[in-house]
Design a protein around this motif. Structure first.
Motif, PDB file in Angstrom:
ATOM      1  N   HIS A   1       1.019  -1.157   0.001  1.00 54.85           N
ATOM      2  CA  HIS A   1       0.075   0.241   0.088  1.00 54.85           C
ATOM      3  C   HIS A   1       0.869   1.102   0.074  1.00 54.85           C
ATOM      4  CE1 HIS A   1      -3.764   2.296   0.289  1.00 54.85           C
ATOM      5  NE2 HIS A   1      -3.211   2.890   1.423  1.00 54.85           N
ATOM      6  N   ILE A   2       0.456   2.124  -1.100  1.00 54.15           N
ATOM      7  CA  ILE A   2       1.307   3.372  -1.275  1.00 54.15           C
ATOM      8  C   ILE A   2       0.293   4.534  -0.859  1.00 54.15           C
ATOM      9  CG2 ILE A   2       2.953   4.563  -2.869  1.00 54.15           C
ATOM     10  CD1 ILE A   2       3.891   1.675  -1.997  1.00 54.15           C
ATOM     11  N   PRO A   3       0.375   4.959   0.421  1.00 56.63           N
ATOM     12  CA  PRO A   3      -0.762   6.007   0.688  1.00 56.63           C
ATOM     13  C   PRO A   3      -0.382   7.411   0.399  1.00 56.63           C
ATOM     14  CG  PRO A   3       0.770   5.543   2.628  1.00 56.63           C
ATOM     15  CD  PRO A   3       1.383   4.603   1.573  1.00 56.63           C
ATOM     16  N   PHE A   4       0.193   7.631  -0.923  1.00 55.94           N
ATOM     17  CA  PHE A   4       0.565   9.067  -1.387  1.00 55.94           C
ATOM     18  C   PHE A   4      -0.331   9.350  -2.472  1.00 55.94           C
ATOM     19  CE2 PHE A   4       4.151   7.241   1.047  1.00 55.94           C
ATOM     20  CZ  PHE A   4       4.317   8.351   2.340  1.00 55.94           C
ATOM     21  N   CYS A   5      -0.587  10.404  -2.697  1.00 58.76           N
ATOM     22  CA  CYS A   5      -1.140  10.870  -3.846  1.00 58.76           C
ATOM     23  C   CYS A   5      -1.133  12.392  -3.997  1.00 58.76           C
ATOM     24  CB  CYS A   5      -2.796  10.626  -4.032  1.00 58.76           C
ATOM     25  SG  CYS A   5      -3.723  11.318  -2.695  1.00 58.76           S
ATOM     26  N   ARG A   6      -1.370  12.956  -5.228  1.00 61.36           N
ATOM     27  CA  ARG A   6      -1.186  14.484  -5.527  1.00 61.36           C
ATOM     28  C   ARG A   6      -2.442  15.275  -4.790  1.00 61.36           C
ATOM     29  NH1 ARG A   6       1.198  15.286 -11.629  1.00 61.36           N
ATOM     30  NH2 ARG A   6       3.271  14.462 -11.210  1.00 61.36           N
ATOM     31  N   ALA A   7      -3.582  14.568  -4.882  1.00 65.64           N
ATOM     32  CA  ALA A   7      -4.879  15.260  -4.687  1.00 65.64           C
ATOM     33  C   ALA A   7      -5.761  14.204  -4.353  1.00 65.64           C
ATOM     34  CB  ALA A   7      -5.304  16.042  -5.574  1.00 65.64           C
ATOM     35  N   LYS A   8      -6.613  14.220  -3.352  1.00 64.29           N
ATOM     36  CA  LYS A   8      -7.751  13.344  -2.909  1.00 64.29           C
ATOM     37  C   LYS A   8      -8.991  13.475  -3.778  1.00 64.29           C
ATOM     38  CE  LYS A   8      -8.864  10.600   0.748  1.00 64.29           C
ATOM     39  NZ  LYS A   8      -8.124   9.230   1.087  1.00 64.29           N
TER      40      LYS A   8
ATOM     41  N   LEU B   1       2.035  -9.674  -7.250  1.00 62.02           N
ATOM     42  CA  LEU B   1       2.730  -8.459  -6.418  1.00 62.02           C
ATOM     43  C   LEU B   1       1.753  -7.296  -6.915  1.00 62.02           C
ATOM     44  CD1 LEU B   1       4.563  -7.253  -4.520  1.00 62.02           C
ATOM     45  CD2 LEU B   1       6.250  -7.160  -6.322  1.00 62.02           C
ATOM     46  N   TYR B   2       1.180  -6.657  -6.053  1.00 60.43           N
ATOM     47  CA  TYR B   2       0.346  -5.691  -6.290  1.00 60.43           C
ATOM     48  C   TYR B   2       0.578  -4.481  -5.789  1.00 60.43           C
ATOM     49  CZ  TYR B   2      -4.176  -3.534  -7.913  1.00 60.43           C
ATOM     50  OH  TYR B   2      -5.260  -2.817  -8.647  1.00 60.43           O
ATOM     51  N   PHE B   3       0.947  -3.092  -6.558  1.00 61.16           N
ATOM     52  CA  PHE B   3       1.300  -1.998  -5.999  1.00 61.16           C
ATOM     53  C   PHE B   3      -0.108  -1.067  -5.890  1.00 61.16           C
ATOM     54  CE2 PHE B   3       5.185  -3.208  -7.475  1.00 61.16           C
ATOM     55  CZ  PHE B   3       6.244  -2.821  -6.542  1.00 61.16           C
ATOM     56  N   GLY B   4      -0.496  -0.932  -4.739  1.00 60.87           N
ATOM     57  CA  GLY B   4      -2.060  -0.302  -4.532  1.00 60.87           C
ATOM     58  C   GLY B   4      -1.684   1.093  -3.874  1.00 60.87           C
ATOM     59  N   GLY B   5      -2.818   1.824  -3.849  1.00 63.81           N
ATOM     60  CA  GLY B   5      -2.790   3.329  -3.191  1.00 63.81           C
ATOM     61  C   GLY B   5      -4.124   3.849  -3.016  1.00 63.81           C
ATOM     62  N   GLY B   6      -4.074   5.152  -2.760  1.00 68.32           N
ATOM     63  CA  GLY B   6      -2.765   5.970  -3.050  1.00 68.32           C
ATOM     64  C   GLY B   6      -2.658   5.980  -4.499  1.00 68.32           C
TER      65      GLY B   6
END
Length: 359
Positions: free
Chosen positions: A11-18, A55-60
Motif C-alpha cells: 500500500h502506497i498511501p501518497f497521492c497528489r490530490a484526494k 505482487l500488487y502496488f496499490g494506493g494512493g
C-alpha cells in the motif's frame, strides 16, 4: 486453483490530490514517495520468506514511486517466474520515461484510474487528468511494452448517461485495455462527496440500469465478466484479486493494508509515521470463516460451490434456503444446479439482499 498461491500487496498511501469519492487511506499533496517509506516497506519484506506469484502496488498513487524504487521493492519481494506484477497509476502522473522505467523494473500489468471520458465529469470527481491525457498515457504504456492494461470506469455519476459510458469504453478499448473494472459510484462516509453530496445522482433503479447496460456492452466488446465489477479479455483476468475472492493467502504491507494468511485476517493501522518508524504492528482482525467464503465466491461469475461452503463450516442447504434459491432462479437472479450457485448480472445488482437471506 493451486492451493498454495500467495500474493503480496504493497500500500502506497501518497497521492497528489484526494478524489472527492475516495475513502482509501492516503496522504494527498505529495509529488513523490519518500525514500524512508520505501525503506520501511523493504524492512518488512525482509521478514517474508514466501515467494509470491502476484505482487500488487496499490494506493494512493503508486505511480508516484520512481522506477528505481519499484525495482528495489520487486527484488525484495522476489516474485516467482511468471508472476503478475501490477502497478496502479493515474494518467497524469506518468510519462513515457517513467512507464518505460516501470516496465524495465519488472512491472508487467498497469491499472489506470480513468473513470470517465468526460472532462467535466472528471472535474466533478476531483480527478486531475483529462480524457485526452488518459488516451496518451495508454498509448505510452503500449509503447513501453505493456500487454496487460487495465482501466477503471465509474458508473452512475451525476447526470450520467449511457453515452458517457460508451465514450469511456471506447477510450479504454481503443487504448488497448485487456481488463476493465466497472463499478457504481458509492458515497462513502468521510469523503468530500459525503460532506457535499453532488446533485443529480441517479436513483437506485437508474443506477442498476446503468450497471446492466455496462455488463451488456462490455460483453459485446469482448470483455468477459468474471466478477461483479470486473471484465477481461480471455486470459487477462486479474490473478491477484482472484486470491481475495477465492480466499487464498495474501499479505498486505503498509499502513491500512490488509492480509489473510492461513484463514486469519490481519491489518495495519492507518499511521504512516509509525510505519516508517517501525513502531506499527499488524493487528489480528478475525478468522476468514465460511460466511466470508460465501460472500467472496458469490462475487464471482464462477459462483459458489455449496459443498465446499459446508466443508468450511457453512450451513447445509435446508428447506427454507432451497425455496429461496428456487425463487431467485425463477426471478432470473441466479442459476443453481443443486451444487453450484451463480448470480446473474441482475442478481449481482441485488447481491446484498441475497446474501442477507442466505447468511
Amino acid at each position: 486453483m493451486v492451493q498454495d498461491r500467495f500474493g503480496i500487496y504493497l500500500h502506497i498511501p501518497f497521492c497528489r490530490a484526494k478524489c472527492r469519492y475516495c475513502d482509501f487511506y492516503s496522504a494527498p499533496g505529495t509529488r513523490e514517495v519518500p525514500q524512508p517509506f520505501v525503506d520501511a516497506l523493504l524492512r518488512e519484506l525482509r521478514n517474508n520468506h514466501r515467494r509470491p506469484d502476484t505482487l500488487y502496488f496499490g494506493g494512493g498513487t503508486p505511480a508516484l514511486l520512481s522506477p528505481t524504487q519499484v525495482r528495489s521493492l520487486i527484488e525484495a519481494a522476489a516474485p516467482l517466474p511468471g508472476a503478475e506484477i501490477t502497478l496502479e497509476a493515474n494518467p497524469d502522473v506518468v510519462s513515457q520515461q517513467s512507464l518505460a522505467g516501470f516496465r524495465e523494473a519488472g512491472v508487467n500489468r498497469l491499472s489506470f484510474g480513468v473513470q470517465s471520458a468526460s472532462d467535466p465529469q472528471l472535474r466533478t470527481l476531483g480527478r486531475t487528468h483529462t480524457a485526452d491525457g488518459a488516451a496518451l498515457a495508454l498509448a505510452w504504456a503500449r509503447q513501453a511494452g505493456f500487454d496487460d492494461l487495465c482501466g477503471d470506469i465509474m458508473l452512475a455519476l451525476p447526470n450520467y448517461t449511457n453515452a458517457e459510458f460508451d465514450a469511456t469504453l471506447d477510450l479504454l478499448q481503443t487504448g488497448g485495455c485487456t481488463h476493465i473494472s466497472a463499478y457504481l459510484l458509492k458515497i462513502e462516509p468521510g469523503t468530500a462527496f459525503a460532506r457535499h453530496r453532488p446533485a443529480n445522482l441517479p436513483d437506485p433503479d437508474a443506477a442498476a440500469d446503468f450497471y446492466l447496460y455496462a455488463v451488456k456492452q462490455l460483453e459485446a466488446a469482448g470483455y468477459r465478466q468474471y466478477e461483479i465489477s470486473n471484465f477481461a479479455r480471455p486470459g487477462h483476468e486479474g490473478r491477484h484479486n482472484l486470491l481475495y475472492w477465492n480466499c487464498r493467502d495474501y499479505w498486505g504491507v503498509g499502513p491500512s493494508a490488509h492480509s489473510c494468511l492461513g484463514n486469519v485476517r490481519r491489518f495495519w493501522p492507518d499511521d504512516t509515521d509509525a510505519f516508517v518508524a517501525g513502531t506499527l504492528t499488524e493487528q489480528e482482525e478475525g478468522i476468514c470463516d465460511a460466511e466470508d467464503f460465501l460472500l467472496m465466491q458469490l462475487r464471482l461469475t464462477a459462483g459458489l460451490d455449496w459443498d465446499e461452503y459446508v466443508h468450511r463450516g457453512g450451513t447445509p442447504l435446508d428447506a427454507r434456503r432451497k425455496a429461496f434459491l428456487r425463487q431467485c432462479v425463477g426471478h432470473g437472479y441466479a442459476e443453481f444446479d443443486g451444487r453450484t450457485l451463480r448470480l446473474t448480472p441482475a442478481g449481482m445488482v441485488v447481491q446484498n439482499a441475497i446474501l442477507e437471506e442466505l447468511m
